[in-house]
Structures are given as C-alpha cells and as structure tokens.
Design a protein around this motif. Structure first.
Motif, PDB file in Angstrom:
ATOM      1  N   ASP A  68       0.857  -1.176   0.000  1.00 31.70           N
ATOM      2  CA  ASP A  68       0.000   0.000   0.000  1.00 31.70           C
ATOM      3  C   ASP A  68       0.897   1.231   0.000  1.00 31.70           C
ATOM      4  O   ASP A  68       1.778   1.368   0.845  1.00 31.70           O
ATOM      5  N   LYS A  69       0.681   2.120  -0.943  1.00 31.09           N
ATOM      6  CA  LYS A  69       1.549   3.298  -1.097  1.00 31.09           C
ATOM      7  C   LYS A  69       1.525   4.197   0.134  1.00 31.09           C
ATOM      8  O   LYS A  69       2.545   4.800   0.494  1.00 31.09           O
ATOM      9  N   ASN A  70       0.381   4.312   0.817  1.00 28.99           N
ATOM     10  CA  ASN A  70       0.230   5.273   1.895  1.00 28.99           C
ATOM     11  C   ASN A  70       0.775   4.785   3.228  1.00 28.99           C
ATOM     12  O   ASN A  70       1.144   5.576   4.095  1.00 28.99           O
ATOM     13  N   THR A  71       0.837   3.464   3.410  1.00 30.48           N
ATOM     14  CA  THR A  71       1.359   2.913   4.669  1.00 30.48           C
ATOM     15  C   THR A  71       2.628   2.112   4.472  1.00 30.48           C
ATOM     16  O   THR A  71       3.354   1.860   5.425  1.00 30.48           O
ATOM     17  N   LEU A  72       2.880   1.684   3.250  1.00 33.36           N
ATOM     18  CA  LEU A  72       3.986   0.812   2.865  1.00 33.36           C
ATOM     19  C   LEU A  72       3.928  -0.537   3.591  1.00 33.36           C
ATOM     20  O   LEU A  72       4.941  -1.176   3.838  1.00 33.36           O
ATOM     21  N   LYS A  73       2.724  -0.968   3.929  1.00 38.99           N
ATOM     22  CA  LYS A  73       2.546  -2.282   4.522  1.00 38.99           C
ATOM     23  C   LYS A  73       2.311  -3.310   3.415  1.00 38.99           C
ATOM     24  O   LYS A  73       1.523  -3.067   2.492  1.00 38.99           O
ATOM     25  N   PRO A  74       2.951  -4.476   3.479  1.00 41.09           N
ATOM     26  CA  PRO A  74       2.709  -5.516   2.467  1.00 41.09           C
ATOM     27  C   PRO A  74       1.268  -6.008   2.519  1.00 41.09           C
ATOM     28  O   PRO A  74       0.741  -6.311   3.583  1.00 41.09           O
ATOM     29  N   GLN A  75       0.625  -6.068   1.348  1.00 40.23           N
ATOM     30  CA  GLN A  75      -0.728  -6.605   1.251  1.00 40.23           C
ATOM     31  C   GLN A  75      -0.702  -8.113   1.023  1.00 40.23           C
ATOM     32  O   GLN A  75      -1.544  -8.829   1.531  1.00 40.23           O
ATOM     33  N   TRP A  76       0.244  -8.576   0.223  1.00 41.60           N
ATOM     34  CA  TRP A  76       0.468 -10.005   0.058  1.00 41.60           C
ATOM     35  C   TRP A  76       1.867 -10.233  -0.519  1.00 41.60           C
ATOM     36  O   TRP A  76       2.484  -9.316  -1.071  1.00 41.60           O
ATOM     37  N   THR A  77       2.340 -11.468  -0.378  1.00 37.99           N
ATOM     38  CA  THR A  77       3.648 -11.870  -0.900  1.00 37.99           C
ATOM     39  C   THR A  77       3.507 -13.174  -1.669  1.00 37.99           C
ATOM     40  O   THR A  77       2.932 -14.135  -1.159  1.00 37.99           O
ATOM     41  N   LEU A  78       3.990 -13.198  -2.880  1.00 36.98           N
ATOM     42  CA  LEU A  78       4.000 -14.406  -3.697  1.00 36.98           C
ATOM     43  C   LEU A  78       5.444 -14.885  -3.838  1.00 36.98           C
ATOM     44  O   LEU A  78       6.325 -14.104  -4.184  1.00 36.98           O
ATOM     45  N   LYS A  79       5.660 -16.157  -3.564  1.00 41.38           N
ATOM     46  CA  LYS A  79       6.994 -16.749  -3.677  1.00 41.38           C
ATOM     47  C   LYS A  79       7.022 -17.765  -4.814  1.00 41.38           C
ATOM     48  O   LYS A  79       6.122 -18.593  -4.928  1.00 41.38           O
ATOM     49  N   VAL A  80       8.054 -17.690  -5.667  1.00 37.43           N
ATOM     50  CA  VAL A  80       8.241 -18.633  -6.762  1.00 37.43           C
ATOM     51  C   VAL A  80       9.537 -19.395  -6.515  1.00 37.43           C
ATOM     52  O   VAL A  80      10.604 -18.790  -6.393  1.00 37.43           O
ATOM     53  N   SER A  81       9.446 -20.717  -6.453  1.00 35.53           N
ATOM     54  CA  SER A  81      10.663 -21.503  -6.213  1.00 35.53           C
ATOM     55  C   SER A  81      10.542 -22.896  -6.814  1.00 35.53           C
ATOM     56  O   SER A  81      10.833 -23.888  -6.172  1.00 35.53           O
ATOM     57  N   ASP A  82      10.076 -22.985  -8.060  1.00 38.58           N
ATOM     58  CA  ASP A  82       9.925 -24.284  -8.718  1.00 38.58           C
ATOM     59  C   ASP A  82      11.247 -24.838  -9.209  1.00 38.58           C
ATOM     60  O   ASP A  82      11.390 -26.047  -9.391  1.00 38.58           O
ATOM     61  N   GLU A  83      12.199 -23.975  -9.488  1.00 47.32           N
ATOM     62  CA  GLU A  83      13.500 -24.388 -10.012  1.00 47.32           C
ATOM     63  C   GLU A  83      14.594 -23.943  -9.033  1.00 47.32           C
ATOM     64  O   GLU A  83      14.346 -23.127  -8.136  1.00 47.32           O
ATOM     65  N   PRO A  84      15.812 -24.421  -9.214  1.00 49.94           N
ATOM     66  CA  PRO A  84      16.891 -23.950  -8.340  1.00 49.94           C
ATOM     67  C   PRO A  84      17.083 -22.438  -8.396  1.00 49.94           C
ATOM     68  O   PRO A  84      17.286 -21.799  -7.363  1.00 49.94           O
ATOM     69  N   SER A  85      17.001 -21.848  -9.613  1.00 52.28           N
ATOM     70  CA  SER A  85      17.170 -20.401  -9.763  1.00 52.28           C
ATOM     71  C   SER A  85      15.890 -19.797 -10.304  1.00 52.28           C
ATOM     72  O   SER A  85      15.356 -20.267 -11.318  1.00 52.28           O
ATOM     73  N   ASN A  86      15.386 -18.743  -9.634  1.00 54.80           N
ATOM     74  CA  ASN A  86      14.130 -18.108 -10.006  1.00 54.80           C
ATOM     75  C   ASN A  86      14.279 -16.593  -9.931  1.00 54.80           C
ATOM     76  O   ASN A  86      14.847 -16.069  -8.973  1.00 54.80           O
ATOM     77  N   ARG A  87      13.751 -15.895 -10.938  1.00 49.49           N
ATOM     78  CA  ARG A  87      13.755 -14.430 -10.946  1.00 49.49           C
ATOM     79  C   ARG A  87      12.450 -13.913 -11.551  1.00 49.49           C
ATOM     80  O   ARG A  87      12.042 -14.371 -12.627  1.00 49.49           O
ATOM     81  N   ILE A  88      11.790 -12.968 -10.866  1.00 49.41           N
ATOM     82  CA  ILE A  88      10.651 -12.260 -11.436  1.00 49.41           C
ATOM     83  C   ILE A  88      11.214 -10.954 -11.987  1.00 49.41           C
ATOM     84  O   ILE A  88      11.421  -9.990 -11.254  1.00 49.41           O
ATOM     85  N   ASN A  89      11.448 -10.923 -13.279  1.00 49.38           N
ATOM     86  CA  ASN A  89      12.250  -9.854 -13.872  1.00 49.38           C
ATOM     87  C   ASN A  89      11.474  -8.585 -14.191  1.00 49.38           C
ATOM     88  O   ASN A  89      12.002  -7.484 -14.052  1.00 49.38           O
ATOM     89  N   ALA A  90      10.246  -8.718 -14.663  1.00 45.55           N
ATOM     90  CA  ALA A  90       9.464  -7.550 -15.067  1.00 45.55           C
ATOM     91  C   ALA A  90       8.000  -7.801 -14.747  1.00 45.55           C
ATOM     92  O   ALA A  90       7.508  -8.931 -14.886  1.00 45.55           O
ATOM     93  N   VAL A  91       7.299  -6.734 -14.340  1.00 50.57           N
ATOM     94  CA  VAL A  91       5.910  -6.842 -13.909  1.00 50.57           C
ATOM     95  C   VAL A  91       5.092  -5.737 -14.572  1.00 50.57           C
ATOM     96  O   VAL A  91       5.574  -4.612 -14.741  1.00 50.57           O
ATOM     97  N   ILE A  92       3.846  -6.058 -14.945  1.00 49.97           N
ATOM     98  CA  ILE A  92       2.921  -5.051 -15.448  1.00 49.97           C
ATOM     99  C   ILE A  92       1.513  -5.426 -15.003  1.00 49.97           C
ATOM    100  O   ILE A  92       1.179  -6.617 -14.919  1.00 49.97           O
ATOM    101  N   LYS A  93       0.711  -4.426 -14.670  1.00 49.65           N
ATOM    102  CA  LYS A  93      -0.692  -4.646 -14.323  1.00 49.65           C
ATOM    103  C   LYS A  93      -1.551  -4.241 -15.516  1.00 49.65           C
ATOM    104  O   LYS A  93      -1.456  -3.119 -16.001  1.00 49.65           O
TER     105      LYS A  93
END
Length: 362
Positions: A68-93
């Motif tokens: 949340d921009k106004n409080t900077l509190k995390p609303q949720w966290t998604l974790k990706v770990s299907d492979e030994p090395s994982n990167r979420i490189n780019a995001v768009i809504k």
C-alpha cells in the motif's frame, strides 16, 4: 499451485527532512530487487534471495510483494521456487491481472540453463497461469502494452555453456484475449535486452551496450524485423530511450576505461521517418559529475539518473530533458545500495534495493 507466503520484518518510520515524509519497510527475504511499479495507490516490488534450501551459491527464490503506497505495509507476498534459480524480472498490471516475466532454471559455474515464462497472476497474488516461452538468459526487457497486446523482449540462446552459446534478441507480442505469442528473432548478436518501446504500431528494443561496428537496436514493423547501427566509436552503456514525435531519443554514457578516462554523456536522435541519425555529446566534467550509475527512471519524455557530483562527491537524483539539460535534482539520502530501482512522480520518490523499500513524499 500452492502459494508460499513469507513473514516480513516490517519497520515503519516517519521522519521530516525539508518537508519530506519518509516511510520505510525493511524486508529480510529480498536481497536484490528486479522491478518496481506503481499503479495508483498500489506498489509492486519483485526481487530474489540466495537464501534457499539448495544453497549452492547460485540458486535463488523469487518474490513479488504488493504494498500500500500510503502505509507501505505488504498486502500479500508471492513466492516462486519451482526451479533452483528463479527471478521475477518484469511486472505489469493490465485490467484485472498482473503479468510477470519469470526466468527459471539452473545456474552453475560455467553454464546457465535458463528458460523464460509468462506468469498470469490474480490481484490476490495467486498464480493463475504460466506459459513457457523458451530458452533465455537472465534479465529480459520491460513490458509495454497496446490494447489487448503485451510486448517484451529477451535474449535467446542455443547452448547452456557461456562460451558456446549464440545469443540473439527476440521481440514478442502476446495477445491477452487468445493467449498466443508472436515473436521475431534478430539475425545477429544483440546485447542483453534492456528497454522496449512501442511507437504507434512499431516496437523498438535496445540492449545494455552500444557496441561499435555492430547493430545497436532492433525494430519490429508489422512482421518485419530490422537492425540499426548508431555508428558508435566506443562501447557505450545504454541508459534510456523514449520518443519525442517521430524522433527516437537514446541516452547512453561512456563511463571510462583503463587508458581512456574521457567520460561523457551522449544522446542519439533517430528520425524514424528518414532514418537519419544525429548525436550530441557532453563530458562528465562539463556536467559537473565524477560518476554516473546505470540505474534510471524514465517518465517517457525525460530521464532520471543517479550521479556523483565532482566537487562534493555527493550522490543525487537528476532529471534530464532530451538535450541533457538538468531540470531537477533530488538528494539521494540513504539510498538502498549500489543497485537502485526507483520511481519519481510529482508527489513521491520510491526507491528499493537490498534491504528495504522507501517512499519519500516530496
């Protein structure tokens, strides 16, 4: 897919420095930030950590966090770990979904077996679909969009060993309605993809370097892919690109090398109607700088950089117009490390890197 959620060590502080209110959120599971986006009151931060169960020095878990921009509190966290090395490189809504470019695979001392996938994520942070695109290297480009189409670029390769792989650039169009991909590959080597632009119906992809005697960016027009050389005399570092009318502006620097310390800022101007290319060069000394970082933020018509002032050695954010003129400056403050992801708007500065994310209200 079962989702894994992590607990953040969260510390919110509010301080006043010259009418600046600062919110800080400290996280202990993101060591390095890959992307930072803001949509209205929502902030999305993606990053990764080497603190994994595999613990081979190269394995990593990837995280996407909604704040949340106004409080900077995390609303949720998604974790990706299907492979030994994982990167979420780019995001768009887009509309009611979040799309992410995710690289996964295995990284060893002399080899890298990585593939790229497009993840579709719900607004609640759940993975709805993943579509494998193909063999890749780390760090694809940003996203851009047009109606129901997403565009992005990446580097494909033909081998897993570093010395034997033949790497090419690929521009991809993904249709959100029918969920299909269309991509074209460059003919020759292109440096690792950094920024992709959409101008009218044409797509432009630039890499992290401007090499002399090589093609320096690729352009997709309809179903035809062309490669363009900027006629650089030295290997320069790409920083940003954007359009002003039909002129493609490319911002880069020569940061100096052993035996040649003549550092400079350079602007290339490509007229997409006539294909004429001109350039403008200004030395670091004339700009009053001793160093420039490669972290940038673009609002589409100007570029924000992090520079070190020559006399004071202080770091500052500077905003440059399309000629290299300094429009605004902001103090760097504490920063978050040498690798900085940041956003500058009229009312906030958001920066994130190793250790924390910060919102400074301007």
């Amino acid at each position: 897919m079962k989702l894994f959620y992590t607990t953040f060590l969260l510390c919110i502080t509010v301080c006043c420095f010259s009418q600046e209110n600062i919110l800080s959120s400290y996280f202990d599971n993101i060591g390095y930030v890959d992307d930072l986006k803001m949509y209205g009151e929502e902030i999305y931060c993606s990053g990764y950590s080497f603190d994994t169960t595999i613990d081979d020095g190269n394995a990593s878990d990837a995280y996407l966090v909604k704040y949340d921009k106004n409080t900077l509190k995390p609303q949720w966290t998604l974790k990706v770990s299907d492979e030994p090395s994982n990167r979420i490189n780019a995001v768009i809504k887009m509309k009611d979904r979040i799309y992410a470019l995710v690289t996964q695979g295995t990284i060893q001392i002399n080899s890298e077996d990585i593939y790229l996938s497009l993840f579709t994520i719900t607004l609640n942070g759940e993975i709805e679909q993943r579509q494998r695109i193909g063999a890749s290297v780390l760090n694809p480009s940003n996203f851009t969009s047009d109606g129901d189409n997403l565009f992005f670029g990446y580097q494909t390769k033909t081998a897993t060993t570093y010395g034997g792989q033949d790497v090419r650039s690929v521009i991809v169009k993904y249709n959100l309605e029918n969920k299909t991909f269309y991509g074209l590959e460059s003919c020759g080597y292109q440096p690792r993809a950094k920024k992709l632009l959409l101008h009218q119906s044409d797509v432009y992809l630039s890499g992290i370097y401007i090499h002399p005697d090589q093609q320096n960016f690729v352009c997709l027009k309809g179903k035809s892919l062309s490669e363009v050389s900027l006629k650089a005399k030295k290997t320069e570092y790409f920083l940003d690109s954007y359009f002003a009318g039909n002129t493609l502006t490319i911002v880069c620097v020569f940061p100096g090398v052993y035996g040649d310390l003549q550092k400079y800022l350079r602007y290339y101007y490509v007229n997409t109607d006539t294909n004429a290319i001109t350039s403008k060069t200004t030395s670091y000394q004339d700009m009053g700088w001793s160093d420039v970082r490669f972290d940038t933020f673009s609002d589409g018509v100007t570029t924000w950089l992090i520079v070190e002032e020559m006399e004071s050695k202080q770091l500052k954010y500077v905003q440059l117009d399309n000629t290299g003129k300094i429009l605004k400056t902001l103090p760097f403050g504490e920063g978050n490390g040498h690798r900085e992801n940041f956003i500058v708007t009229n009312d906030v500065l958001i920066n994130a890197s190793k250790g924390s994310i910060r919102v400074t209200r301007l």
